[in-house]
Design an enzyme around this catalytic site. Structure first.
Site, PDB file in Angstrom:
ATOM      1  N   ARG A  46     -30.561  36.953  -1.887  1.00 25.61           N
ATOM      2  CA  ARG A  46     -31.421  36.771  -3.062  1.00 25.61           C
ATOM      3  C   ARG A  46     -30.563  36.713  -4.320  1.00 25.61           C
ATOM      4  O   ARG A  46     -30.866  35.989  -5.262  1.00 25.61           O
ATOM      5  CB  ARG A  46     -32.480  37.892  -3.161  1.00 25.61           C
ATOM      6  CG  ARG A  46     -33.295  37.814  -4.433  1.00 25.61           C
ATOM      7  CD  ARG A  46     -34.688  38.448  -4.371  1.00 25.61           C
ATOM      8  NE  ARG A  46     -34.786  39.644  -3.575  1.00 25.61           N
ATOM      9  CZ  ARG A  46     -34.314  40.847  -3.923  1.00 25.61           C
ATOM     10  NH1 ARG A  46     -33.710  41.019  -5.083  1.00 25.61           N
ATOM     11  NH2 ARG A  46     -34.449  41.880  -3.114  1.00 25.61           N
ATOM     12  N   TYR A  98     -46.557  19.000 -19.433  1.00 25.82           N
ATOM     13  CA  TYR A  98     -46.895  19.158 -18.023  1.00 25.82           C
ATOM     14  C   TYR A  98     -48.011  20.198 -17.856  1.00 25.82           C
ATOM     15  O   TYR A  98     -47.903  21.316 -18.384  1.00 25.82           O
ATOM     16  CB  TYR A  98     -45.631  19.572 -17.262  1.00 25.82           C
ATOM     17  CG  TYR A  98     -45.889  19.849 -15.808  1.00 25.82           C
ATOM     18  CD1 TYR A  98     -46.311  18.836 -14.959  1.00 25.82           C
ATOM     19  CD2 TYR A  98     -45.728  21.118 -15.284  1.00 25.82           C
ATOM     20  CE1 TYR A  98     -46.569  19.085 -13.619  1.00 25.82           C
ATOM     21  CE2 TYR A  98     -45.971  21.380 -13.944  1.00 25.82           C
ATOM     22  CZ  TYR A  98     -46.398  20.357 -13.124  1.00 25.82           C
ATOM     23  OH  TYR A  98     -46.656  20.616 -11.809  1.00 25.82           O
ATOM     24  N   ASP A 170     -37.455  21.020 -21.514  1.00 25.67           N
ATOM     25  CA  ASP A 170     -37.784  20.615 -20.141  1.00 25.67           C
ATOM     26  C   ASP A 170     -37.326  19.161 -20.018  1.00 25.67           C
ATOM     27  O   ASP A 170     -37.966  18.247 -20.539  1.00 25.67           O
ATOM     28  CB  ASP A 170     -39.293  20.753 -19.901  1.00 25.67           C
ATOM     29  CG  ASP A 170     -39.698  20.332 -18.487  1.00 25.67           C
ATOM     30  OD1 ASP A 170     -38.930  19.583 -17.845  1.00 25.67           O
ATOM     31  OD2 ASP A 170     -40.789  20.729 -18.045  1.00 25.67           O
ATOM     32  N   LYS A 195     -38.100  16.444  -8.925  1.00 25.64           N
ATOM     33  CA  LYS A 195     -38.307  15.080  -9.388  1.00 25.64           C
ATOM     34  C   LYS A 195     -37.004  14.271  -9.274  1.00 25.64           C
ATOM     35  O   LYS A 195     -36.555  14.038  -8.176  1.00 25.64           O
ATOM     36  CB  LYS A 195     -38.877  15.114 -10.814  1.00 25.64           C
ATOM     37  CG  LYS A 195     -39.978  16.177 -11.017  1.00 25.64           C
ATOM     38  CD  LYS A 195     -41.252  15.918 -10.239  1.00 25.64           C
ATOM     39  CE  LYS A 195     -42.239  17.082 -10.223  1.00 25.64           C
ATOM     40  NZ  LYS A 195     -42.601  17.662 -11.504  1.00 25.64           N
TER      41      LYS A 195
HETATM   42  C1  LIG Z   1     -43.209  18.853 -11.999  1.00 28.23           C
HETATM   43  C2  LIG Z   1     -42.863  19.326 -13.339  1.00 28.23           C
HETATM   44  C3  LIG Z   1     -42.678  20.703 -13.587  1.00 28.23           C
HETATM   45  C4  LIG Z   1     -42.905  21.761 -12.527  1.00 28.23           C
HETATM   46  O1  LIG Z   1     -41.982  21.684 -11.492  1.00 28.23           O
HETATM   47  P1  LIG Z   1     -42.287  22.105  -9.958  1.00 28.23           P
HETATM   48  O2  LIG Z   1     -40.997  21.805  -9.282  1.00 28.23           O
HETATM   49  O3  LIG Z   1     -43.426  21.256  -9.494  1.00 28.23           O
HETATM   50  O4  LIG Z   1     -42.633  23.542  -9.958  1.00 28.23           O
HETATM   51  C5  LIG Z   1     -42.289  21.076 -14.859  1.00 28.23           C
HETATM   52  N1  LIG Z   1     -42.121  20.175 -15.846  1.00 28.23           N
HETATM   53  C6  LIG Z   1     -42.309  18.847 -15.651  1.00 28.23           C
HETATM   54  C7  LIG Z   1     -42.098  17.902 -16.784  1.00 28.23           C
HETATM   55  C8  LIG Z   1     -42.685  18.380 -14.396  1.00 28.23           C
HETATM   56  O5  LIG Z   1     -42.884  17.073 -14.207  1.00 28.23           O
END
Ligand SMILES: *Cc1c(COP(=O)(O)O)cnc(C)c1O
Length: 379
Positions: A46, A98, A170, A195
């Site tokens: 962990r 998001y 982000d 992504k």
């Molecule tokens: C998908 C997404 C998230 C969240 O990520 P997960 O891997 O699905 O938990 C956060 N910010 C943006 C812009 C996203 O597209």
């Protein structure tokens, strides 16, 4: 070193025990110690794992940062950043973001006494009126999801410089290939590696990159104390994805431009939201802070009924109707009922996210097939 070379070699050394070129998947929960506390830097998985360590170093290098930390999802990475705060602290975030981040902020963290302001971030000056002595964090998404607005990262980091306010970007939509927030003065660059970084729609993963050692220590403490860590197999998949990020992104950008222009010229399409258009309100800032415009876009139809949008959403054959984005395959999505369903309707409409908006994640297939597919679906 240039980005393409860094993405392939960053953080990765041939495995010391065998010379294996690719970092092995260290599928272990614990590590043998010679005597209590006498070990090779690994005690319990962990806290640390060699596959994760290679990925964390590689991700740091991809964002021109000193440190990287991996989490079991993008949302878990966001959760760790908010856990840096205390009850009474205030956060300023964009009003076009998001849906899962909005849900985490409002449904989980407001209960713990953290206050969130959702504002129009395109105008850095308008942020000023929300800043007070309780403001501890500014949360930026750019390009925004799903309306593809552009936020001027440098303008905001300059606005708060010298104040005790963290700026977290982000960077999921742009990926490190298109934009590097740390170079523009942000404290944290965060990704849903699910992504573009992973890039193959086969893993859920999140990460945070940074330069400050104090921040790294605090976030590492949260990472191991709260335990939202990714397994080594997932880390391996992201490490593998990272090595082709530049090649994939080049094609996402090329295909994105062609699909955006096709949609813009289509007689049945009302509006296309893509930040590479010269008449996009954020074009000048996008040109300044991004290396390209990517494959994410949204559009509306002239027949603005939900039924008509649903007809198109269910008629594509190459574009799969699915949540998520950034993979090699093209996806089509209905934000109002899918990715952004957790944002109240009035709030959505106020910010321009209509019930008929369609979002595309343009993949790296042959662009002629993508355009043909949209042509037959729009009809
Ligand atoms: C998908 C997404 C998230 C969240 O990520 P997960 O891997 O699905 O938990 C956060 N910010 C943006 C812009 C996203 O597209």
């Amino acid at each position: 070193m240039k980005l393409a070379t860094k993405l392939i070699h960053g953080g990765v050394e041939p495995d010391p025990s065998t010379g294996a070129i690719m970092t092995p998947i260290y599928q272990t929960s614990t590590y043998a110690q010679e005597a209590p506390g006498k070990n090779k830097g690994y005690e319990y998985a962990r806290s640390q794992n060699p596959t994760r360590k290679a990925l964390e170093d590689a991700l740091a290098i991809s964002e021109n940062g000193k440190y990287g930390l991996c989490f079991s999802s993008g949302v878990a990475a966001t959760d760790a950043v908010i856990k840096l705060l205390e009850p009474g602290d205030e956060v300023i975030a964009g009003n076009d973001m998001y849906g899962g981040t909005y849900r985490l902020f409002t449904k989980v963290f407001e209960k713990f006494g953290i206050r969130f302001h959702f504002v129009n971030m395109q105008d850095a000056e308008s942020l000023r009126s929300y800043i007070n002595e309780k403001t501890k964090l500014i949360w930026i998404e750019t390009p925004t999801n799903p309306l593809m607005n552009i936020v001027d990262i440098r303008a905001i980091t300059q606005l708060v410089s010298g104040k005790n306010i963290l700026v977290c970007v982000d960077n999921t939509f742009a990926s490190p290939y298109l934009q590097n927030p740390l170079d523009m003065g942000a404290d944290l660059a965060l990704h849903s590696a699910t992504k573009y970084l992973g890039g193959h729609s086969d893993v859920i993963h999140g990460c945070i990159m940074m330069n400050d050692a104090g921040l790294r220590d605090k976030l590492h403490f949260i990472q191991k104390s709260c335990g939202a860590v990714p397994g080594p197999q997932d880390c391996f998949l992201v490490l593998r994805g990272l090595k082709t990020l530049h090649v994939r992104m080049e094609r996402h950008c090329e295909n994105g431009e062609k699909v955006a222009n096709f949609l813009k010229a289509h007689p049945k399409v009302a509006k296309v939201y893509w930040c590479g258009f010269e008449d996009h309100p954020g074009f000048a800032v996008a040109q300044k802070q991004m290396r390209g415009f990517g494959g994410m876009m949204s559009f509306t139809l002239k027949d603005d009924s939900v039924e008509n949008a649903m007809r198109v959403l269910t008629a594509t054959k190459v574009f799969a109707l699915a949540e998520s984005l950034g993979g090699v395959e093209s996806l089509i999505n209905h934000p109002a009922s899918m990715t952004h369903a957790s944002i109240p309707r009035e709030e959505r409409l106020r910010n321009g996210l209509t019930d008929s908006l369609i979002r595309l994640s343009v993949g790296i297939e042959d662009v002629e097939d993508l355009i043909e597919d949209l042509k037959q679906a729009i009809g």
